[in-house]
Design a protein around this motif. Structure first.
Motif, PDB file in Angstrom:
ATOM      1  N   GLY A   1      -0.750  -7.318  26.289  1.00 45.13           N
ATOM      2  CA  GLY A   1      -1.181  -5.963  25.947  1.00 45.13           C
ATOM      3  C   GLY A   1      -1.755  -5.199  27.119  1.00 45.13           C
ATOM      4  O   GLY A   1      -2.273  -4.094  26.949  1.00 45.13           O
ATOM      5  N   SER A   2      -1.638  -5.745  28.324  1.00 46.32           N
ATOM      6  CA  SER A   2      -2.190  -5.106  29.514  1.00 46.32           C
ATOM      7  C   SER A   2      -1.144  -4.230  30.199  1.00 46.32           C
ATOM      8  O   SER A   2      -0.183  -4.739  30.789  1.00 46.32           O
ATOM      9  N   ALA A   3      -1.362  -2.924  30.160  1.00 43.06           N
ATOM     10  CA  ALA A   3      -0.460  -2.011  30.856  1.00 43.06           C
ATOM     11  C   ALA A   3      -0.505  -2.267  32.358  1.00 43.06           C
ATOM     12  O   ALA A   3       0.521  -2.168  33.038  1.00 43.06           O
ATOM     13  N   GLN A   4      -1.673  -2.616  32.877  1.00 43.01           N
ATOM     14  CA  GLN A   4      -1.789  -2.881  34.304  1.00 43.01           C
ATOM     15  C   GLN A   4      -0.932  -4.078  34.707  1.00 43.01           C
ATOM     16  O   GLN A   4      -0.219  -4.021  35.705  1.00 43.01           O
ATOM     17  N   ALA A   5      -0.995  -5.153  33.944  1.00 43.54           N
ATOM     18  CA  ALA A   5      -0.213  -6.347  34.282  1.00 43.54           C
ATOM     19  C   ALA A   5       1.284  -6.033  34.244  1.00 43.54           C
ATOM     20  O   ALA A   5       2.025  -6.403  35.161  1.00 43.54           O
ATOM     21  N   TRP A   6       1.744  -5.351  33.196  1.00 44.28           N
ATOM     22  CA  TRP A   6       3.158  -5.009  33.090  1.00 44.28           C
ATOM     23  C   TRP A   6       3.575  -4.054  34.202  1.00 44.28           C
ATOM     24  O   TRP A   6       4.668  -4.173  34.779  1.00 44.28           O
ATOM     25  N   ASN A   7       2.713  -3.093  34.513  1.00 45.73           N
ATOM     26  CA  ASN A   7       3.039  -2.137  35.572  1.00 45.73           C
ATOM     27  C   ASN A   7       3.133  -2.829  36.929  1.00 45.73           C
ATOM     28  O   ASN A   7       4.073  -2.592  37.685  1.00 45.73           O
ATOM     29  N   ASP A   8       2.159  -3.677  37.232  1.00 45.09           N
ATOM     30  CA  ASP A   8       2.188  -4.392  38.508  1.00 45.09           C
ATOM     31  C   ASP A   8       3.425  -5.285  38.601  1.00 45.09           C
ATOM     32  O   ASP A   8       4.046  -5.385  39.660  1.00 45.09           O
ATOM     33  N   HIS A   9       3.778  -5.898  37.492  1.00 42.80           N
ATOM     34  CA  HIS A   9       4.985  -6.733  37.453  1.00 42.80           C
ATOM     35  C   HIS A   9       6.226  -5.880  37.731  1.00 42.80           C
ATOM     36  O   HIS A   9       7.092  -6.254  38.537  1.00 42.80           O
TER      37      HIS A   9
ATOM     38  N   CYS B   1      11.499   3.528  38.722  1.00 41.77           N
ATOM     39  CA  CYS B   1      12.520   2.652  38.129  1.00 41.77           C
ATOM     40  C   CYS B   1      13.665   3.468  37.522  1.00 41.77           C
ATOM     41  O   CYS B   1      14.834   3.110  37.683  1.00 41.77           O
ATOM     42  N   LEU B   2      13.324   4.543  36.838  1.00 39.63           N
ATOM     43  CA  LEU B   2      14.358   5.396  36.253  1.00 39.63           C
ATOM     44  C   LEU B   2      15.198   6.063  37.339  1.00 39.63           C
ATOM     45  O   LEU B   2      16.426   6.161  37.223  1.00 39.63           O
ATOM     46  N   ARG B   3      14.550   6.493  38.404  1.00 39.49           N
ATOM     47  CA  ARG B   3      15.261   7.110  39.525  1.00 39.49           C
ATOM     48  C   ARG B   3      16.244   6.116  40.144  1.00 39.49           C
ATOM     49  O   ARG B   3      17.376   6.468  40.474  1.00 39.49           O
ATOM     50  N   GLU B   4      15.808   4.895  40.299  1.00 37.49           N
ATOM     51  CA  GLU B   4      16.665   3.863  40.883  1.00 37.49           C
ATOM     52  C   GLU B   4      17.924   3.657  40.038  1.00 37.49           C
ATOM     53  O   GLU B   4      18.999   3.407  40.569  1.00 37.49           O
ATOM     54  N   LYS B   5      17.790   3.786  38.740  1.00 40.78           N
ATOM     55  CA  LYS B   5      18.926   3.620  37.829  1.00 40.78           C
ATOM     56  C   LYS B   5      19.702   4.942  37.651  1.00 40.78           C
ATOM     57  O   LYS B   5      20.621   5.005  36.844  1.00 40.78           O
ATOM     58  N   ARG B   6      19.293   5.982  38.404  1.00 40.44           N
ATOM     59  CA  ARG B   6      19.912   7.310  38.381  1.00 40.44           C
ATOM     60  C   ARG B   6      19.779   7.990  37.012  1.00 40.44           C
ATOM     61  O   ARG B   6      20.604   8.815  36.630  1.00 40.44           O
ATOM     62  N   LEU B   7      18.725   7.664  36.311  1.00 38.35           N
ATOM     63  CA  LEU B   7      18.405   8.301  35.038  1.00 38.35           C
ATOM     64  C   LEU B   7      17.431   9.449  35.334  1.00 38.35           C
ATOM     65  O   LEU B   7      16.257   9.423  34.950  1.00 38.35           O
ATOM     66  N   LEU B   8      17.951  10.446  36.062  1.00 36.79           N
ATOM     67  CA  LEU B   8      17.101  11.493  36.619  1.00 36.79           C
ATOM     68  C   LEU B   8      16.465  12.379  35.558  1.00 36.79           C
ATOM     69  O   LEU B   8      15.291  12.746  35.676  1.00 36.79           O
TER      70      LEU B   8
ATOM     71  N   ALA C   1      13.030  -4.626  36.391  1.00 42.41           N
ATOM     72  CA  ALA C   1      11.890  -3.736  36.623  1.00 42.41           C
ATOM     73  C   ALA C   1      11.783  -2.654  35.552  1.00 42.41           C
ATOM     74  O   ALA C   1      10.674  -2.368  35.068  1.00 42.41           O
ATOM     75  N   LEU C   2      12.899  -2.043  35.190  1.00 39.75           N
ATOM     76  CA  LEU C   2      12.852  -0.947  34.219  1.00 39.75           C
ATOM     77  C   LEU C   2      12.286  -1.383  32.870  1.00 39.75           C
ATOM     78  O   LEU C   2      11.382  -0.715  32.360  1.00 39.75           O
ATOM     79  N   PRO C   3      12.728  -2.484  32.269  1.00 40.64           N
ATOM     80  CA  PRO C   3      12.121  -2.878  30.990  1.00 40.64           C
ATOM     81  C   PRO C   3      10.615  -3.181  31.115  1.00 40.64           C
ATOM     82  O   PRO C   3       9.848  -2.888  30.195  1.00 40.64           O
ATOM     83  N   ALA C   4      10.207  -3.750  32.247  1.00 38.95           N
ATOM     84  CA  ALA C   4       8.773  -4.013  32.437  1.00 38.95           C
ATOM     85  C   ALA C   4       7.999  -2.701  32.533  1.00 38.95           C
ATOM     86  O   ALA C   4       6.917  -2.563  31.951  1.00 38.95           O
ATOM     87  N   ALA C   5       8.568  -1.717  33.235  1.00 42.32           N
ATOM     88  CA  ALA C   5       7.922  -0.408  33.341  1.00 42.32           C
ATOM     89  C   ALA C   5       7.881   0.287  31.976  1.00 42.32           C
ATOM     90  O   ALA C   5       6.876   0.925  31.625  1.00 42.32           O
TER      91      ALA C   5
END
Length: 166
Positions: free
Chosen positions: A70-78, A121-128, A91-95
């Motif tokens: 339930g930690s947004a920080q842990a998921w974000n850092d991951h 992460c979205l930019r990397e997947k070209r989901l602009l 990376a995208l599902p973790a974000a």
């Protein structure tokens, strides 16, 4: 004996002061005593990632999200670690998980960092368009100069992509 939270704060200060070896040694000592201490895990993973040991950091971040789902920080850092390693499909599902956890008010303090990682992460997947919407959502919640700058960058990239398509 000093409480683990205080020791993590001290180790974090050492890291900021450029005393990374001491900070890493202290996180190791804390984790020897309390293997599931989230703050120590996250700090050690961050120190490892900064020193170029991204894969070792990813393992610790995985441990952190399993320990504190339930930690947004842990998921974000991951997610940031996975993004830095070029593991964009992970990376995208973790974000996105970190973003979903912002619904919990206890995670609100991490909102700008979470949105920034999600945008990357979205930019990397070209989901602009989705990345731009995430930037706008963040800026509607809180003002953040870095997110605003990335929102502008995404807008430019989206305009360029539209021109190329025409």
């Amino acid at each position: 004996m000093t409480a683990p939270e205080e020791r993590v704060r001290e180790a974090r200060l050492w890291a900021f002061a450029g005393r990374r070896d001491e900070a890493l040694a202290e996180t190791d000592a804390i984790l020897d005593e309390a293997p599931e201490h989230l703050g120590a895990l996250l700090l050690k993973a961050d120190l490892l990632q900064q020193s170029g040991a991204g894969e070792a950091a990813a393992v610790l971040y995985e441990r952190a999200v399993n320990l504190a789902p339930g930690s947004a920080q842990a998921w974000n850092d991951h997610a940031r670690c996975l993004h830095a390693l070029g593991r964009h499909d992970e990376a995208l599902p973790a974000a996105e998980r970190a973003h979903a956890l912002l619904a919990d008010p206890a995670n609100a303090v991490h909102a700008p960092a979470v949105y920034l990682t999600l945008i990357w992460c979205l930019r990397e997947k070209r989901l602009l368009r989705v990345a731009l919407a995430a930037a706008e959502e963040c800026l509607a919640r809180t003002s953040d100069a870095v997110v605003a700058e990335w929102g502008g960058q995404i807008e430019q990239e989206l305009a360029e992509a539209e021109r190329e398509r025409c």
